[in-house]
Design an enzyme around this catalytic site. Structure first.
Site, short mmCIF file in Angstrom:
data_model
loop_
_atom_site.label_atom_id
_atom_site.label_comp_id
_atom_site.label_asym_id
_atom_site.label_seq_id
_atom_site.Cartn_x
_atom_site.Cartn_y
_atom_site.Cartn_z
N HIS A 6 6.14 -53.96 12.18
CA HIS A 6 7.57 -53.93 12.30
C HIS A 6 8.07 -54.65 13.55
O HIS A 6 7.27 -54.67 14.65
CB HIS A 6 8.15 -52.64 12.26
CG HIS A 6 7.54 -51.50 13.28
ND1 HIS A 6 6.22 -51.04 13.05
CD2 HIS A 6 8.14 -51.11 14.36
CE1 HIS A 6 5.99 -50.21 14.16
NE2 HIS A 6 7.14 -50.16 14.90
N HIS A 28 2.80 -49.94 10.24
CA HIS A 28 3.27 -51.04 9.10
C HIS A 28 3.87 -51.81 10.24
O HIS A 28 4.78 -51.42 10.99
CB HIS A 28 4.41 -50.17 8.27
CG HIS A 28 4.83 -51.19 7.17
ND1 HIS A 28 4.66 -50.84 5.91
CD2 HIS A 28 5.65 -52.28 7.48
CE1 HIS A 28 5.33 -52.12 5.22
NE2 HIS A 28 5.89 -52.84 6.14
N ASN A 85 4.96 -54.32 19.01
CA ASN A 85 4.04 -53.48 19.38
C ASN A 85 2.59 -53.72 18.60
O ASN A 85 2.85 -53.42 17.16
CB ASN A 85 4.37 -52.22 19.45
CG ASN A 85 5.44 -51.79 20.55
OD1 ASN A 85 5.60 -52.59 21.37
ND2 ASN A 85 6.41 -51.00 20.25
#
Length: 109
Positions: A98, A96, A85
């Site tokens: 991911h 952060h 996303n």
């Protein structure tokens, strides 16, 4: 980044359901899973979002580890989904970078 939730998790300052760790990435179970298997894979280097990532080698390493974790660690032989996303409009909640690995059942579109 000292205030980043995922940086704190990777550093071991916040407990997590660790699945895998090496020098470059940390993988742990999502606390609000959207599938029977839902693991997050993060680079240990803080990058807020994919749109800010400019290190092709790190991105390649991240994706190679995603494949390794899904295939070898989680043993998702029937398949899995990989999701990133990007920014708020794309559904990113923690800033952060991911990667979500989702599996353990046939996933709808």
């Amino acid at each position: 980044m000292s205030s980043c939730l995922f940086c704190k998790i990777a550093a071991g300052d916040i407990p997590s359901g660790k699945v895998y760790e090496d020098d470059d990435v940390y993988a742990f179970r999502d606390i609000h899973p959207k599938a029977p298997t839902h693991v997050l894979v993060i680079p240990k280097t803080h990058i807020a979002t994919l749109s800010e990532a400019n290190d092709a080698a790190l991105l390649g390493t991240l994706m190679e580890r995603v494949r390794f974790i899904a295939d070898q660690v989680l043993e998702l032989a029937d398949g899995y989904r990989v999701v990133i996303n990007v920014r708020e409009g794309g559904g990113q909640e923690v800033f952060h970078l991911h990667v979500h690995i989702l599996g353990g059942k046939k996933l709808p579109f």
